[in-house]
Write a protein that holds these residues in place. Structure first.
Motif, mmCIF file in Angstrom:
data_model
loop_
_atom_site.group_PDB
_atom_site.id
_atom_site.type_symbol
_atom_site.label_atom_id
_atom_site.label_comp_id
_atom_site.label_asym_id
_atom_site.label_seq_id
_atom_site.Cartn_x
_atom_site.Cartn_y
_atom_site.Cartn_z
ATOM 1 N N MET A 1 -3.295 -24.613 -4.937
ATOM 2 C CA MET A 1 -2.632 -23.164 -3.975
ATOM 3 C C MET A 1 -3.000 -24.070 -2.201
ATOM 4 S SD MET A 1 -4.042 -19.474 -4.886
ATOM 5 C CE MET A 1 -6.208 -20.428 -4.334
ATOM 6 N N ASN A 2 -1.961 -23.559 -1.744
ATOM 7 C CA ASN A 2 -2.180 -23.164 -0.349
ATOM 8 C C ASN A 2 -2.367 -22.310 0.237
ATOM 9 O OD1 ASN A 2 -0.821 -26.202 -0.423
ATOM 10 N ND2 ASN A 2 1.296 -25.362 0.425
ATOM 11 N N ILE A 3 -3.530 -22.666 1.112
ATOM 12 C CA ILE A 3 -4.617 -21.963 1.806
ATOM 13 C C ILE A 3 -4.907 -21.486 3.281
ATOM 14 C CG2 ILE A 3 -6.997 -20.508 1.506
ATOM 15 C CD1 ILE A 3 -6.894 -21.920 -1.327
ATOM 16 N N ALA A 4 -4.297 -20.535 3.888
ATOM 17 C CA ALA A 4 -4.480 -20.166 5.694
ATOM 18 C C ALA A 4 -5.814 -19.363 5.730
ATOM 19 C CB ALA A 4 -2.838 -19.940 5.704
ATOM 20 N N LEU A 5 -6.543 -20.362 7.126
ATOM 21 C CA LEU A 5 -7.431 -19.542 7.465
ATOM 22 C C LEU A 5 -7.721 -19.943 8.440
ATOM 23 C CD1 LEU A 5 -9.789 -22.363 5.215
ATOM 24 C CD2 LEU A 5 -9.906 -20.128 4.414
ATOM 25 N N ILE A 6 -7.742 -18.566 8.847
ATOM 26 C CA ILE A 6 -7.231 -18.273 9.958
ATOM 27 C C ILE A 6 -8.522 -17.178 11.424
ATOM 28 C CG2 ILE A 6 -5.362 -16.888 12.198
ATOM 29 C CD1 ILE A 6 -3.798 -16.641 9.892
ATOM 30 N N ALA A 7 -9.495 -17.231 12.054
ATOM 31 C CA ALA A 7 -10.130 -15.986 12.606
ATOM 32 C C ALA A 7 -9.949 -15.820 13.896
ATOM 33 C CB ALA A 7 -11.485 -16.672 11.818
ATOM 34 N N HIS A 8 -10.896 -14.651 14.933
ATOM 35 C CA HIS A 8 -10.429 -14.553 15.947
ATOM 36 C C HIS A 8 -11.772 -15.123 16.895
ATOM 37 C CE1 HIS A 8 -7.346 -11.711 15.853
ATOM 38 N NE2 HIS A 8 -6.685 -12.239 15.856
ATOM 39 N N ASP A 9 -11.600 -14.777 17.516
ATOM 40 C CA ASP A 9 -12.981 -15.699 17.660
ATOM 41 C C ASP A 9 -14.571 -14.734 18.019
ATOM 42 O OD1 ASP A 9 -11.650 -17.100 19.150
ATOM 43 O OD2 ASP A 9 -11.918 -16.668 21.280
ATOM 44 N N LYS A 10 -14.517 -13.439 18.000
ATOM 45 C CA LYS A 10 -15.595 -12.789 17.030
ATOM 46 C C LYS A 10 -15.741 -12.662 15.319
ATOM 47 C CE LYS A 10 -16.557 -9.981 20.944
ATOM 48 N NZ LYS A 10 -16.118 -8.708 22.219
ATOM 49 N N LYS A 11 -14.672 -13.819 15.257
ATOM 50 C CA LYS A 11 -15.318 -13.521 13.524
ATOM 51 C C LYS A 11 -14.928 -15.198 12.828
ATOM 52 C CE LYS A 11 -14.807 -9.131 12.472
ATOM 53 N NZ LYS A 11 -15.514 -8.838 11.806
ATOM 54 N N LYS A 12 -15.582 -16.273 14.012
ATOM 55 C CA LYS A 12 -14.928 -17.629 13.912
ATOM 56 C C LYS A 12 -16.742 -17.847 12.995
ATOM 57 C CE LYS A 12 -11.625 -19.855 16.768
ATOM 58 N NZ LYS A 12 -10.867 -17.897 17.595
ATOM 59 N N GLU A 13 -17.385 -17.582 13.313
ATOM 60 C CA GLU A 13 -19.195 -17.654 12.998
ATOM 61 C C GLU A 13 -18.786 -17.376 11.097
ATOM 62 O OE1 GLU A 13 -20.880 -19.154 14.371
ATOM 63 O OE2 GLU A 13 -22.159 -19.825 12.452
ATOM 64 N N LEU A 14 -18.061 -15.872 11.943
ATOM 65 C CA LEU A 14 -18.161 -15.681 9.932
ATOM 66 C C LEU A 14 -17.592 -17.048 8.894
ATOM 67 C CD1 LEU A 14 -18.467 -13.401 7.862
ATOM 68 C CD2 LEU A 14 -16.630 -12.740 9.070
ATOM 69 N N MET A 15 -16.022 -17.182 9.695
ATOM 70 C CA MET A 15 -15.741 -17.717 8.231
ATOM 71 C C MET A 15 -16.676 -19.409 8.633
ATOM 72 S SD MET A 15 -12.830 -18.713 7.357
ATOM 73 C CE MET A 15 -11.283 -17.655 8.171
ATOM 74 N N ILE A 16 -17.276 -19.627 9.300
ATOM 75 C CA ILE A 16 -17.706 -21.140 8.953
ATOM 76 C C ILE A 16 -18.231 -20.742 8.195
ATOM 77 C CG2 ILE A 16 -19.824 -22.569 10.420
ATOM 78 C CD1 ILE A 16 -18.275 -21.947 13.167
#
Ligand SMILES: O=C(CO)COP(=O)(O)O
Length: 123
Positions: A1-16
């Motif tokens: 699958m091709n998956i896009a991962l995006i996070a706004h600044d206050k959610k970047k820790e969560l994405m990591i």
């Protein structure tokens, strides 16, 4: 699958944390991300990520173009619902294109966990 991962600044820790936790899943797929989000994922997980521009500089629109070219299978976009974004129209346009093309979209960790559980069960 091709998956896009995006996070706004206050959610970047969560994405990591999310990509670290699910590294075994993500390493089997082609990953795309907006600029800053992508670099953070690379730095913390060593996953391969194709980075487009930063969101406010057109990255959301580039991901949107991939969706409209039918090249995206799943979008995980941890939005910050409590902070105004200068590029809000781009954010809305990306979300709209997910609906136009019926692309599964998670905008929070609850939905992201759910979608990953489903996607993993189909592997
Ligand atoms: O702003 C974003 C999504 O709207 C994310 O962009 P960055 O990953 O470059 O911070």
């Amino acid at each position: 699958m091709n998956i896009a991962l995006i996070a706004h600044d206050k959610k970047k820790e969560l994405m990591i944390e999310f990509t670290k936790k699910h590294r075994d899943f993500f390493c089997k797929h082609q990953l795309f991300a907006t600029g800053t989000t992508g670099q953070l994922i690379i730095d913390h997980t060593q996953l391969q990520v194709h980075r487009v521009k930063s969101g406010p500089l057109g990255g959301d629109q580039q991901i949107g173009a991939l969706i409209s070219d039918e090249k995206m299978d799943l979008v995980i976009f941890f939005r910050d619902p409590l902070t105004a974004q200068p590029h809000e129209p781009d954010v809305s346009a990306l979300i709209r294109l997910c609906d136009v093309y019926n692309i599964p979209l998670a905008t929070n960790i609850g939905t992201a966990n759910y979608l990953l559980g489903y996607a993993s069960s189909r592997e």
